[in-house]
Enzyme design. Structure first.
Site, PDB file in Angstrom:
ATOM      1  N   CYS A 140      22.800 -15.854  30.766  1.00  8.26           N
ATOM      2  CA  CYS A 140      22.481 -17.141  31.434  1.00  8.26           C
ATOM      3  C   CYS A 140      23.285 -18.515  31.056  1.00  8.26           C
ATOM      4  CB  CYS A 140      21.040 -17.349  31.458  1.00  8.26           C
ATOM      5  SG  CYS A 140      20.300 -17.250  29.840  1.00  8.26           S
ATOM      6  N   HIS A 220      17.101 -23.370  30.212  1.00  5.62           N
ATOM      7  CA  HIS A 220      17.509 -24.233  28.731  1.00  5.62           C
ATOM      8  C   HIS A 220      18.309 -25.453  29.357  1.00  5.62           C
ATOM      9  CE1 HIS A 220      17.936 -20.150  27.470  1.00  5.62           C
ATOM     10  NE2 HIS A 220      18.322 -19.599  28.455  1.00  5.62           N
TER      11      HIS A 220
HETATM   12  P1  NAD Z   1      12.864  -7.634  29.641  1.00  9.10           P
HETATM   13  O1  NAD Z   1      12.421  -6.931  28.699  1.00  9.10           O
HETATM   14  O2  NAD Z   1      12.144  -8.582  30.666  1.00  9.10           O
HETATM   15  O3  NAD Z   1      13.368  -6.321  30.867  1.00  9.10           O
HETATM   16  C1  NAD Z   1      13.550  -5.013  30.327  1.00  9.10           C
HETATM   17  C2  NAD Z   1      13.303  -3.836  31.152  1.00  9.10           C
HETATM   18  O4  NAD Z   1      13.804  -2.782  30.796  1.00  9.10           O
HETATM   19  C3  NAD Z   1      11.453  -3.717  30.859  1.00  9.10           C
HETATM   20  O5  NAD Z   1      10.990  -3.470  32.130  1.00  9.10           O
HETATM   21  C4  NAD Z   1      11.511  -2.280  30.097  1.00  9.10           C
HETATM   22  O6  NAD Z   1      10.339  -1.679  30.557  1.00  9.10           O
HETATM   23  C5  NAD Z   1      12.685  -1.714  30.563  1.00  9.10           C
HETATM   24  N1  NAD Z   1      13.396  -0.660  29.831  1.00  9.10           N
HETATM   25  C6  NAD Z   1      13.333  -0.818  28.333  1.00  9.10           C
HETATM   26  N2  NAD Z   1      13.930   0.272  27.956  1.00  9.10           N
HETATM   27  C7  NAD Z   1      14.485   1.040  28.844  1.00  9.10           C
HETATM   28  C8  NAD Z   1      14.975   2.231  29.112  1.00  9.10           C
HETATM   29  N3  NAD Z   1      15.516   2.844  28.058  1.00  9.10           N
HETATM   30  N4  NAD Z   1      15.308   2.803  30.314  1.00  9.10           N
HETATM   31  C9  NAD Z   1      14.852   2.123  31.356  1.00  9.10           C
HETATM   32  N5  NAD Z   1      14.339   1.032  31.367  1.00  9.10           N
HETATM   33  C10 NAD Z   1      13.844   0.429  30.238  1.00  9.10           C
HETATM   34  O7  NAD Z   1      14.217  -7.986  29.603  1.00  9.10           O
HETATM   35  P2  NAD Z   1      15.176  -9.021  30.274  1.00  9.10           P
HETATM   36  O8  NAD Z   1      14.789 -10.351  29.870  1.00  9.10           O
HETATM   37  O9  NAD Z   1      15.019  -8.724  31.954  1.00  9.10           O
HETATM   38  O10 NAD Z   1      16.705  -8.840  29.818  1.00  9.10           O
HETATM   39  C11 NAD Z   1      17.432  -7.799  30.344  1.00  9.10           C
HETATM   40  C12 NAD Z   1      18.876  -8.117  29.899  1.00  9.10           C
HETATM   41  O11 NAD Z   1      19.407  -9.166  30.833  1.00  9.10           O
HETATM   42  C13 NAD Z   1      19.402  -8.364  28.526  1.00  9.10           C
HETATM   43  O12 NAD Z   1      20.340  -7.780  28.231  1.00  9.10           O
HETATM   44  C14 NAD Z   1      19.102  -9.774  28.560  1.00  9.10           C
HETATM   45  O13 NAD Z   1      20.047 -10.554  27.406  1.00  9.10           O
HETATM   46  C15 NAD Z   1      19.612 -10.272  29.698  1.00  9.10           C
HETATM   47  N6  NAD Z   1      19.287 -11.629  30.137  1.00  9.10           N
HETATM   48  C16 NAD Z   1      18.127 -12.028  29.976  1.00  9.10           C
HETATM   49  C17 NAD Z   1      17.801 -13.403  30.598  1.00  9.10           C
HETATM   50  C18 NAD Z   1      16.512 -14.008  30.283  1.00  9.10           C
HETATM   51  O14 NAD Z   1      16.221 -14.931  30.300  1.00  9.10           O
HETATM   52  N7  NAD Z   1      15.423 -13.075  30.145  1.00  9.10           N
HETATM   53  C19 NAD Z   1      18.846 -14.085  31.096  1.00  9.10           C
HETATM   54  C20 NAD Z   1      20.071 -13.697  31.290  1.00  9.10           C
HETATM   55  C21 NAD Z   1      20.295 -12.234  30.428  1.00  9.10           C
END
Ligand code: NAD
Length: 338
Positions: A140, A220
């Site tokens: 992000c 942010h």
């Molecule tokens: P999150 O924890 O909210 O969601 C992750 C999901 O993946 C959960 O539903 C979990 O149950 C599932 N999961 C976990 N292990 C798994 C597996 N082995 N197989 C299938 N599903 C599985 O995480 P998020 O915040 O959505 O982040 C996901 C990615 O996006 C990360 O790389 C993070 O760095 C990136 N990201 C996050 C944000 C943010 O602000 N949250 C912003 C930009 C990028």
């Protein structure tokens, strides 16, 4: 129709699923969860076929009244592209599976650049993503930095960039993260990883970043300074931002000076989940000291990368030739235009 599976239906994955479902040229063929949760119920309500990471958890889903379509391997067999939105570090482990089934995959910013070997930002390098099997949509913060730096670089040329990121402590739904009452230097050491991450998309940019975490959940804030290589006026810069499909101006007339008011604004606009897909650049903060540009921009961490994933899908499938056309399609389907 491009068939898209979302592996990891969490903060980012559930938004990408809804954004994909809204597109005229894409469909969601499945989403995956590790355990029953409120999000799994929402997936069912949206009509997304629900798959699970481990079949050993099947009973737990069935006990919760959630019908399972199969495991992740079954899901990816139905997909042209998998959007991997599992937590940082997990996505890398899924790479073997995507290779085995020859499916295209997109990772998120929590994975290292090397996992995909190519880092993406729609307005910077759409063409280079064409026909690739693997792409990583940058984080992000990096997305927000790339959008404005690239727009300034195209017009004026950009020399040195310095940025300080004031990062949200947790996403709104997270109850186990903080800080609750502290400003945490993260990292203490300078530079933070954000500068090198920008260089995975814009290798020519000389950028150094610092970052801290504060007790807030929505957005942010970046304090950004960059040296322009040619003369600019504030009016020109306002016009560039205004015309950009993924950047918006926070005008002084709105009275908005904070992220809290931006959330209220997004809610009042009727944005789903109060999502602000565009960088919110405070018009009044734009200042020039000679050729040195200063500004503040707010970045909605849960939303800005969502639209980038949609464009990455089109580029990898070579479905739309021009970045501007894909960006416009994505934005329009989600109900916002520049
Ligand atoms: P999150 O924890 O909210 O969601 C992750 C999901 O993946 C959960 O539903 C979990 O149950 C599932 N999961 C976990 N292990 C798994 C597996 N082995 N197989 C299938 N599903 C599985 O995480 P998020 O915040 O959505 O982040 C996901 C990615 O996006 C990360 O790389 C993070 O760095 C990136 N990201 C996050 C944000 C943010 O602000 N949250 C912003 C930009 C990028």
């Amino acid at each position: 129709m491009i068939k898209v599976a979302i592996n990891g239906y969490g903060t980012i994955g559930k938004r990408v699923a809804d954004a994909v479902a809204a597109q005229p040229d894409m469909e969601v063929v499945g989403v995956s969860k590790t355990k029953p949760s409120a999000e799994a119920y929402v997936a069912r309500q949206r009509g997304y076929p629900l798959y699970i990471a481990e079949m050993s958890k099947r009973q737990a889903f069935e006990d919760a009244g959630l019908e399972i379509a199969g495991d992740v391997t079954d899901m990816i067999k139905h997909a042209d592209v998998v959007v991997d939105a599992t937590p940082g570090g997990i996505g890398e482990k899924n790479k073997k599976l995507y290779e085995l089934y020859g499916v295209k995959a997109i990772w998120q910013g929590g994975e290292d650049h090397e996992v995909a070997g190519f880092s993406f930002c729609s307005s910077c390098n759409y063409n280079e993503a064409k026909n690739r099997q693997f792409v990583r949509v940058v984080s992000c913060n990096t997305t927000g930095l790339c959008r404005i730096i690239h727009a300034m670089d195209e017009r004026y040329g950009v020399g040195r960039v310095r940025a300080t990121m004031v990062r949200r402590g947790s996403d709104p739904g997270e109850i186990k993260k903080g800080p609750v009452d502290a400003i945490v230097l993260n990292p203490v050491k300078v530079p933070s990883h954000h500068g090198p991450d920008v260089q995975t998309v814009l290798p020519q940019i000389d950028i150094t970043t610092m970052a801290m975490i504060v007790p807030t959940t929505f957005m942010h804030m970046h304090a950004l300074q960059m040296d322009l290589k040619s003369d600019a006026t504030k009016e020109e810069i306002l016009a560039i931002i205004e015309a950009h499909p993924r950047m918006g101006l926070v005008r002084p007339g709105t009275g908005i000076t904070s992220t809290a008011e931006l959330r209220e604004y997004a809610q009042d606009l009727g944005r789903p989940r109060a999502d602000l897909y565009e960088s919110a650049i405070f018009a009044d903060s734009i200042g020039l000291v000679g050729r040195e540009l200063f500004l503040f921009q707010a970045i909605h961490q849960e939303a800005d990368v969502v639209v980038e994933n949609v464009d990455a899908i089109r580029a990898m499938m070579n479905a739309v030739d021009e970045a501007a056309v894909s960006i416009e399609m994505t934005n329009r389907a989600l109900g916002f235009t520049a």
